[in-house]
Design a protein around this motif. Structure first.
Motif, short mmCIF file in Angstrom:
data_model
loop_
_atom_site.label_atom_id
_atom_site.label_comp_id
_atom_site.label_asym_id
_atom_site.label_seq_id
_atom_site.Cartn_x
_atom_site.Cartn_y
_atom_site.Cartn_z
N PRO A 154 0.80 -1.24 0.00
CA PRO A 154 0.00 0.00 0.00
C PRO A 154 0.83 1.28 0.00
CG PRO A 154 -0.03 -1.00 2.16
CD PRO A 154 0.70 -1.97 1.28
N TYR A 155 2.13 1.19 0.38
CA TYR A 155 2.94 2.41 0.49
C TYR A 155 4.32 2.15 -0.11
CZ TYR A 155 -0.50 3.00 4.26
OH TYR A 155 -1.65 3.05 4.99
N LEU A 156 4.89 3.21 -0.67
CA LEU A 156 6.28 3.21 -1.13
C LEU A 156 7.01 4.33 -0.40
CD1 LEU A 156 5.83 2.91 -5.03
CD2 LEU A 156 6.01 1.06 -3.35
N LEU A 157 8.12 4.00 0.22
CA LEU A 157 8.96 5.00 0.87
C LEU A 157 10.22 5.15 0.03
CD1 LEU A 157 9.72 6.90 3.18
CD2 LEU A 157 10.64 4.92 4.41
N ASN A 167 -5.17 6.22 5.45
CA ASN A 167 -5.03 7.08 4.28
C ASN A 167 -4.06 8.20 4.63
OD1 ASN A 167 -5.30 8.78 2.05
ND2 ASN A 167 -7.48 8.38 1.85
N PRO A 168 -2.95 8.33 3.90
CA PRO A 168 -1.96 9.35 4.26
C PRO A 168 -2.37 10.78 3.91
CG PRO A 168 -1.29 8.24 2.25
CD PRO A 168 -2.53 7.53 2.73
N ALA A 169 -3.40 10.94 3.11
CA ALA A 169 -3.80 12.28 2.67
C ALA A 169 -4.27 13.11 3.87
CB ALA A 169 -4.90 12.20 1.63
N GLY A 170 -3.78 14.34 3.96
CA GLY A 170 -4.23 15.26 4.98
C GLY A 170 -3.50 15.18 6.30
N SER A 171 -2.47 14.34 6.40
CA SER A 171 -1.74 14.25 7.67
C SER A 171 -0.98 15.53 7.94
CB SER A 171 -0.76 13.06 7.62
OG SER A 171 0.09 13.07 8.75
N ASP A 172 -0.94 15.93 9.22
CA ASP A 172 -0.19 17.12 9.62
C ASP A 172 1.31 16.90 9.59
OD1 ASP A 172 -2.52 18.50 10.02
OD2 ASP A 172 -2.60 18.16 12.18
N ALA A 230 1.60 6.59 -2.40
CA ALA A 230 0.54 5.64 -2.08
C ALA A 230 -0.68 5.94 -2.94
CB ALA A 230 0.18 5.72 -0.59
N ALA A 231 -1.71 5.10 -2.76
CA ALA A 231 -3.01 5.38 -3.36
C ALA A 231 -3.91 5.96 -2.27
CB ALA A 231 -3.59 4.11 -3.98
N ASP A 232 -4.58 5.06 -1.53
CA ASP A 232 -5.39 5.51 -0.40
C ASP A 232 -5.08 4.75 0.87
OD1 ASP A 232 -6.36 3.05 -1.08
OD2 ASP A 232 -8.44 3.67 -1.35
#
Length: 595
Positions: free
Chosen positions: A44-47, A123-128, A155-157
């Motif tokens: 789900p994630y790529l770093l 979901n990483p979107a919107g993280s502070d 990532a996607a969602d």
């Protein structure tokens, strides 16, 4: 001879312009290089480690393609790894000069049944936590310039697999330093050739051809016979017309050549010219020495502005509907408690006014905590002279939580404080710090005693009374309430005031001169009770207390609590300065019937 020189100038100009064009086109070579990164496993994630992006000089253009929304964000590598803890992800890193992808298994914790379970999808979107983020549909292309210590999350969602193929592109330094001089030289020679050509034409026309001495003169020209046949008409006027057109055509052909040269010259960038002279010496600027052991600041200025805007928007939404749960998304501690009380009152009393909105900016002062772990805190001052300034403390509990506003108050002092720059940050002061004039954990009790006892308090000399408008206001308000009560109910009841430290833990950030900015809470209790066994305390005309207490009268009395959020500058113990109140806010918190 002028014709010869003109032709030579034209030929040299053509050669120079052609060479310049060739340098900028066929001989220039590629202007960028790319690296394709493929991840075989679905995760789900790529770093993407920052070292991969910085493996080649210049800015980095990241390209990711997939179906639906594609998310990318960058931030400190340690922060990204902390956010990904407990999740499966692919770590793309540099091994020597080769780029490799390694799948990191999630860290799991045993459940109550003894089984292990991975962390829930996030979901990483919107993280502070991110310094900046990007979301695009199907294809994401972003140009970055990441410094050391930064990485990228793709990532996607958080549920769907992240894009399995990435392309990173770097610009190639492909300067053509002689293209500009060739264009200029060719343009100059072209202009010289034009001038020589016209001079040669003018000379030929004036001389009307070569003449030799001693030879008989040609016969005088005879008048033209105007009685030519109809078929010959137009021949006399045709020759001059052809000469005129021919001359105009030659002039027309030369002008575009000069214009083209000028366009080429104008289109030359800085890499088309030789770079003469050495590297300029930068002007020295003031520097701040950061201790080697000090950690990175919790937020940047742009990050803090974005967080404050999100807090303001969320609280404004909660205020519109008096929704305490919505307010708790971005508020905590005393800042949340005062709004919960206000929502209760607004639901019962139509005339009850809402609390002032949480301002989002402009951000004028930022002091972030220099800390790599959690919780993290930063202090902000927002506003201006016209609207007033507000001081706030904002805290993030863990990598996955939003920053929440815990303390807020109106800035009452304009004193300049010795604060570190926002890019350095400040350490958090422990509650029992013994090097301050008063330890943060003792500050609320000391000031509460000053509010109750005034100049008779043992702590009175520690505080700067001249700049403390809050202390003056509390004293005046209590005096006015006692005077009004004595006129109406002194024979059957009593009114008393006392101040006690609040239950919220203090928050303190260090200043440059071993001082600290400390935020504390104090609860001011106003107690009214009967002194006669047959008396009853009635709350006529006081819907606020009756709503919170749930009663309109009591034989035992009522206690009303006001919550004060106070911000102080506390100097070092060795300093001769006094503790100064910087800002405050005070609102009703609760009211109860005395048991």
């Amino acid at each position: 001879m002028r014709f010869v020189w003109a032709v030579a100038a034209f030929v040299l100009a053509a050669l120079m312009l052609g060479a310049g064009i060739a340098q900028r086109t066929v001989f220039q070579g590629p202007t960028a290089q790319s690296e394709t990164i493929e991840v075989a496993e679905e995760v789900p994630y790529l770093l993407v480690d920052g070292a991969v992006l910085r493996s080649q000089p210049g800015s980095q253009t990241l390209r990711a393609q997939g179906e639906g929304e594609i998310f990318a964000a960058y931030g400190r590598t340690a922060d990204l790894e902390a956010w990904l803890a407990g999740s499966e992800y692919a770590h793309i890193k540099l091994d020597g000069e080769a780029i490799e992808s390694e799948v990191v298994a999630p860290e799991t914790e045993p459940t109550a049944e003894g089984e292990t379970a991975p962390a829930p999808a996030r979901n990483p979107a919107g993280s502070d936590l991110w310094l900046d983020e990007f979301v695009q549909e199907d294809l994401l292309i972003e140009t970055l310039q990441l410094p050391e210590g930064m990485s990228v999350l793709v990532a996607a969602d958080g549920v769907a697999p992240a894009p399995s193929k990435l392309i990173v592109t770097w610009p190639l330094v492909n300067a053509t330093p002689w293209a500009g001089p060739l264009f200029v030289g060719g343009t100059i020679l072209m202009a010289v050739g034009v001038v020589l050509y016209f001079l040669a034409i003018r000379n030929v026309r004036r001389s009307r051809g070569p003449r030799r001495k001693g030879l008989p003169m040609p016969p005088a020209p005879q008048p033209a016979d105007m009685s030519v046949e109809q078929s010959d008409k137009g021949v006399i006027s045709a020759s001059p017309t052809r000469r005129a057109l021919s001359g105009k055509r030659r002039g027309f052909l030369v002008v575009p050549a000069v214009a083209v040269s000028a366009l080429l010259f104008a289109g030359c960038s800085s890499d088309a010219w030789p770079q003469l002279g050495g590297t300029p010496t930068p002007t020295p600027t003031a520097t701040v020495i950061t201790p080697e052991s000090q950690q990175a600041p919790a937020v940047t200025e742009a990050q803090a502005e974005r967080i404050l805007q999100r807090i303001a928007d969320q609280v404004a939404t909660a205020d519109q509907t008096s929704d305490a749960a919505a307010a708790a998304v971005r508020l905590t501690g005393p800042a949340l408690a005062e709004r919960e009380t206000n929502y209760r009152l607004r639901a019962a009393i139509a005339e009850e006014e809402p609390l002032p909105a949480v301002p989002a900016g402009p951000l004028t002062v930022l002091l972030p905590q220099a800390y790599d772990e959690w919780p993290r805190t930063f202090m902000a001052v927002v506003g201006d002279e016209e609207s007033g300034n507000t001081i706030m403390f904002v805290t993030q509990a863990d990598p996955w939580s939003e920053y929440k506003l815990s303390y807020i108050g109106s800035l009452d002092s304009t004193t300049e404080l010795p604060l570190a720059p926002e890019y350095v940050g400040a350490t958090q002061v422990s509650p029992d710090n013994a090097f301050l004039a008063v330890a943060p954990e003792d500050l609320a009790a000391a000031y509460a005693d000053v509010l109750d006892s005034g100049a008779d308090s043992a702590y009175s000399d520690l505080f700067d009374e001249a700049a403390d408008q809050f202390r003056i206001g509390v004293a005046n308000d209590r005096q006015a309430r006692l005077a009004a009560f004595n006129e109406t109910g002194a024979q059957t009841g009593s009114l008393a005031f006392d101040s006690v430290p609040g239950t919220q833990q203090p928050v303190a950030l260090a200043t440059l001169e071993n001082g600290a900015i400390v935020a504390v809470t104090i609860n001011e209790n106003e107690t009214v009770k009967p002194t006669n066994a047959d008396a009853v305390i009635k709350l006529d005309g006081n819907p606020t207390v009756s709503t919170l207490a749930g009663a309109t009268q009591s034989a035992t009395g009522f206690t009303t609590t006001f919550g004060d959020q106070l911000f102080f500058y506390v100097p070092a113990k060795a300093s001769s300065e006094r503790i100064q109140l910087l800002g405050y806010t005070s609102n009703i918190l609760d009211a109860k019937v005395i048991p």
